[in-house]
Design an enzyme around this catalytic site. Structure first.
Site, short mmCIF file in Angstrom:
data_model
loop_
_atom_site.label_atom_id
_atom_site.label_comp_id
_atom_site.label_asym_id
_atom_site.label_seq_id
_atom_site.Cartn_x
_atom_site.Cartn_y
_atom_site.Cartn_z
N ALA A 139 0.86 -1.18 0.00
CA ALA A 139 0.00 0.00 0.00
C ALA A 139 0.90 1.23 0.00
O ALA A 139 2.07 1.15 0.38
CB ALA A 139 -0.88 -0.02 1.25
N GLY A 177 0.54 -5.09 0.66
CA GLY A 177 -0.58 -5.06 -0.28
C GLY A 177 -0.23 -5.71 -1.61
O GLY A 177 -1.11 -6.28 -2.27
N GLU A 206 -0.67 -9.20 -1.23
CA GLU A 206 -2.12 -9.46 -1.13
C GLU A 206 -2.79 -9.43 -2.51
O GLU A 206 -3.76 -10.14 -2.74
CB GLU A 206 -2.76 -8.45 -0.17
N GLU A 259 3.99 -5.66 6.99
CA GLU A 259 3.17 -4.65 7.69
C GLU A 259 3.50 -4.57 9.18
O GLU A 259 3.48 -3.50 9.77
CB GLU A 259 1.68 -4.97 7.52
N1 3HC Z 1 4.65 3.47 0.08
C1 3HC Z 1 5.15 4.66 -0.24
N2 3HC Z 1 6.45 4.89 -0.53
C2 3HC Z 1 7.26 3.83 -0.49
C3 3HC Z 1 6.81 2.54 -0.17
C4 3HC Z 1 5.44 2.37 0.13
N3 3HC Z 1 4.91 1.18 0.43
N4 3HC Z 1 7.86 1.70 -0.21
C5 3HC Z 1 8.92 2.42 -0.56
N5 3HC Z 1 8.58 3.71 -0.73
C6 3HC Z 1 9.44 4.82 -1.15
C7 3HC Z 1 10.55 5.09 -0.14
O1 3HC Z 1 10.11 5.95 0.89
C8 3HC Z 1 11.62 5.71 -1.00
O2 3HC Z 1 11.27 7.04 -1.18
P1 3HC Z 1 12.41 8.18 -1.36
O3 3HC Z 1 13.19 7.77 -2.56
O4 3HC Z 1 11.62 9.42 -1.50
O5 3HC Z 1 13.22 8.14 -0.09
C9 3HC Z 1 11.46 4.99 -2.33
O6 3HC Z 1 10.14 4.41 -2.31
C10 3HC Z 1 12.45 3.86 -2.56
O7 3HC Z 1 12.43 3.03 -1.42
P2 3HC Z 1 13.77 2.42 -0.82
O8 3HC Z 1 14.79 3.48 -0.69
O9 3HC Z 1 13.38 1.68 0.40
O10 3HC Z 1 14.20 1.44 -2.00
P3 3HC Z 1 14.88 0.02 -1.92
O11 3HC Z 1 15.07 -0.40 -3.31
O12 3HC Z 1 16.01 0.03 -0.97
O13 3HC Z 1 13.76 -0.94 -1.25
C11 3HC Z 1 11.59 -1.89 -0.93
C12 3HC Z 1 12.58 -1.21 -1.90
C13 3HC Z 1 12.13 -3.26 -0.52
C14 3HC Z 1 10.27 -2.05 -1.63
C15 3HC Z 1 11.44 -1.01 0.34
O14 3HC Z 1 11.15 0.30 -0.06
C16 3HC Z 1 10.36 -1.43 1.29
O15 3HC Z 1 10.56 -2.33 2.08
N6 3HC Z 1 9.19 -0.76 1.23
C17 3HC Z 1 8.13 -0.92 2.19
C18 3HC Z 1 7.35 -2.16 1.92
C19 3HC Z 1 6.19 -2.25 2.89
O16 3HC Z 1 6.32 -2.02 4.07
N7 3HC Z 1 5.02 -2.61 2.37
C20 3HC Z 1 3.87 -2.73 3.16
C21 3HC Z 1 3.13 -1.44 3.16
S1 3HC Z 1 1.74 -1.46 4.22
C22 3HC Z 1 0.56 -2.32 3.38
O17 3HC Z 1 0.82 -2.82 2.33
C23 3HC Z 1 -0.77 -2.41 4.05
C24 3HC Z 1 -1.68 -3.36 3.36
O18 3HC Z 1 -1.64 -4.61 3.99
C25 3HC Z 1 -3.10 -2.87 3.38
#
Ligand code: 3HC
Length: 674
Positions: free
Chosen positions: A63, A102, A105, A125
């Site tokens: 998400a 997400g 999912e 998450e």
């Molecule tokens: N939403 C918004 N922005 C995100 C994001 C997300 N889910 N994931 C990454 N970004 C952004 C980062 O903030 C970063 O922004 P910036 O360049 O402005 O600093 C940019 O994307 C690149 O991210 P990374 O520097 O972390 O890039 P990497 O290549 O090192 O890693 C990744 C990529 C493995 C995808 C890592 O970004 C990550 O782990 N992201 C989070 C994943 C996550 O937690 N997903 C779950 C979200 S909650 C959800 O899905 C709820 C659902 O169940 C309803």
């Protein structure tokens, strides 16, 4: 605005391609585009199957976290995923990169999943203090089994496509370079197959699994709210219908996302990424090439530092003064690698590969071809200046010269060279091969490209780097000073070491101030004169109570290093109370928090005002990754915001502390640090 989702057709297969850099987060536009694509498939008899695929570096990484807390735009992710699953034409998710949260999912709601071998699947998450809120807790157990779901959702670590296939989450592996073609071929194969929906699959499980999992991970989950809810939700899948399960999931998600822990964990997610940005330095500044690293000192720090580079495939030349110390140091490195291999974290070949990149030497001039040289000898300004003076003559032009000092003045060290622009501090934390934090200390004359190169190399060796200015103890250790001082004063005034430590552990720290002293060594910084006893610490040190390494410090230790309260320490404290005539009072847990943690926040405010940290969130990152501050409290500055800065100021004043002007100003204006 153009949609990030484009549609195309190959025969009867509709391909929905998402192109939403950087990570294809499932923001409103992406969700709307996917919904439109599913509608198109539903309404067009010519379409017999759908492939969902992403452009760029990854499948949907989750998400869009930046949307959390803002008004929701339709469709919500759960609604969209139900529509995907309900389609009566097979939907195939084609995964590369990381299908997280997400994103995972979406894959679960699809009827089939195909992935390249390098892809990863995860439900991270929990690391944001929330839970998979789009059916993940209910579909994952049905698709890949309860135990796999527990591992993925409650711990949050991703797994490889291979592991996902073993568990049944992935149906087929694609060629690394032929994902789309393989996905379309797969779609054509299953066009006429009856559709199996994840939410309709049965769950079978031994109910004992859940309590066993809770028990096995109790330590890991201590203090965190989300894991317990996630485990409960997965447990429900066994007895209850899917519809009831997702309703409970929704409620759990809403509760967690509104809580302080989730706010703290999301703060840290962004803080960690922000920390790598250097104010006033362009993102695209040309970096120096680091192909070979030199490390001076093969002790605990030097060895640990070297391992970081070796593990990243970067050759290291390590220098010691004596053959014996050199052999001992390299022996410890090998032993540490072998221990990792024994735990299955690396293969025997990887151990040999890393060690083969190491060149041990007794000759400082062997560092002449290194691009980065890190000095890791003991804390003495004279010794360090001598080494940097020598390095100045040996190192090639443009080489970066770094000191691993924890306290000393980088400017003074730099002044012992003719190239202060190439000098900076790289403060690793012990054990350096394990701890994630790296304080990158910017001297007055450090060149921008040197600083930027250090931040980039930190990322390469998987550290979280924070820029710090030159001051005594930089960010982390400087904030430790008031904490340790107050803890010690409270012993004089009536507290016991165990009482102070307990409050810290209950707060969520891995250990309290006295446990930390015992671990690090009570004798660190001691004057070494047993006849000069001016404080409790001197008295302990004079008796050889140097901490864990001597089996005695503020606590007594048995042969397994298990601590117990020490009657002798109680006596020493009592003697000092009498000798100094310090008035005694009952010290409450609240007072301990105010005097040890509020003072840290106060010091943090000074650091910030002096520009020794770029931003408050950098201070939070330092304390989380360097000292084990509980991540669910978001670091000291974020925590102060949640307590309320007015409360912090009042607490400091109650105990007669001088309040940092920035802290007072923010409190008066009703502002926050973050
Ligand atoms: N939403 C918004 N922005 C995100 C994001 C997300 N889910 N994931 C990454 N970004 C952004 C980062 O903030 C970063 O922004 P910036 O360049 O402005 O600093 C940019 O994307 C690149 O991210 P990374 O520097 O972390 O890039 P990497 O290549 O090192 O890693 C990744 C990529 C493995 C995808 C890592 O970004 C990550 O782990 N992201 C989070 C994943 C996550 O937690 N997903 C779950 C979200 S909650 C959800 O899905 C709820 C659902 O169940 C309803």
């Amino acid at each position: 605005m153009t949609s990030p989702i484009t549609t195309s057709r190959q025969g009867a297969v509709l391909i929905l391609t998402s192109d939403s850099p950087p990570v294809n987060a499932l923001g409103a536009a992406v969700r709307q585009g996917l919904q439109a694509g599913i509608e198109e498939a539903k309404n067009d008899d010519g379409i017999k199957a759908v492939v969902i695929i992403c452009a760029g570096k990854t499948f949907f990484a989750g998400a869009d976290i930046t949307e959390f807390g803002k008004p929701m735009q339709e469709p919500s992710l759960p609604v969209l995923l139900d529509q995907i699953e309900a389609l009566d034409k097979p939907v195939i998710s084609a995964v590369h990169g990381t299908a997280l949260g997400g994103g995972c999912e979406v894959a679960l709601a699809s009827h089939y999943r195909i992935a390249v071998p390098s892809a990863k699947f995860g439900l991270p998450e929990v690391k944001l203090g929330i839970l998979p809120g789009a059916g993940g807790t209910q579909r994952m157990p049905r698709v890949a089994g309860v135990e796999f779901a527990l591992e993925l959702a409650a711990k949050g670590d991703p797994v490889s496509a291979g592991k996902a296939k073993e568990a049944g989450l992935v149906d087929r592996l694609a060629g690394e370079d032929s994902l789309l073609a393989d996905a379309v071929a797969f779609a054509n194969e299953v066009i006429d197959q009856p559709i199996s929906r994840s939410s309709e699959r049965p769950v079978t499980v031994d109910p004992a699994v859940f309590d066993a999992f809770r028990k096995a991970n109790a330590k890991r989950f201590r203090g965190f709210e989300a894991p317990a809810t996630i485990i409960d939700l997965i447990e429900q899948t066994a007895g209850k219908p899917y519809a009831e399960g997702v309703q409970a999931e929704r409620m759990g998600f809403m509760k967690l996302i509104m809580g302080t822990q989730s706010a703290a964990l999301r703060h840290i997610f962004f803080a960690e990424r922000k920390a790598s940005k250097i104010d006033g330095v362009a993102d695209d500044i040309k970096l120096r090439d680091i192909k070979k690293v030199g490390v001076i000192g093969a002790g605990t720090m030097g060895g640990g530092i070297s391992m970081n580079f070796l593990s990243a495939g970067i050759p290291v030349t390590i220098v010691e003064m004596q053959q014996e110390a050199l052999d001992r140091g390299t022996g410890v490195m090998r032993k540490n690698y072998e221990a990792s291999a024994a735990k299955g974290r690396m293969t025997a070949e990887q151990v040999e590969g890393a060690m083969a990149l190491l060149t041990p030497t007794l000759n400082l001039s062997d560092l002449a071809d290194c691009d980065l040289i890190i000095e890791a000898v003991y804390e003495s300004m004279d010794v360090k200046k001598d080494i940097f003076g020598k390095l100045d003559k040996i190192a090639k032009p443009g080489a970066i010269l770094a000191s691993n000092t924890s306290y000393l003045d980088i400017n003074e060290i730099a002044a012992s060279t003719t190239r202060p622009q190439d000098v900076l501090g790289l403060h690793f934390f012990s054990p350096a091969n394990v701890m994630k934090l790296l304080e990158v200390v910017r001297g007055d004359k450090t060149a921008d490209d040197v600083l930027a190169t250090a931040m980039a190399i930190a990322k390469k060796i998987k550290k979280v780097a924070v820029v710090a200015g030159v001051c005594y103890g930089f960010i982390g250790n400087r904030m430790l000073i008031p904490r340790q001082m107050e803890a010690m004063k409270m012993l004089h005034e009536g507290a016991t070491p165990e009482q102070v430590d307990k409050v810290h552990v209950e707060f969520g720290m891995p250990m309290g101030p006295f446990q930390m002293s015992d671990l690090a060594g009570v004798d660190i910084g001691w004057h070494r004169d047993p006849s000069r006893i001016e404080n409790i610490r001197d008295a302990l040190a004079a008796e050889g109570r140097w901490g864990q390494k001597k089996g005695a410090g503020f606590y007594d230790y048995d042969e397994k290093r298990q601590p117990s309260n020490s009657p002798r320490v109680a006596e020493i404290i009592e003697e000092f109370r009498k000798k100094t005539g310090t008035p005694q009072h009952e010290i409450t847990d609240e007072e301990i928090i105010e005097r040890t943690l509020y003072t840290m926040v106060n010091e943090g405010a000074l650091i910030l005002a002096e520009g020794k940290a770029q931003r408050a969130s950098d201070i939070d990152v330092v304390w989380i990754y360097g000292y084990g501050w509980p991540v669910y409290r978001g670091g000291p500055m974020f925590w102060a915001d949640t307590v309320g800065l007015k409360t912090i100021v009042a607490g400091l004043e109650k105990h007669g502390f001088k309040v940092a002007p920035l802290l007072r100003e923010k409190a008066e204006k009703g502002e926050r640090f973050n």
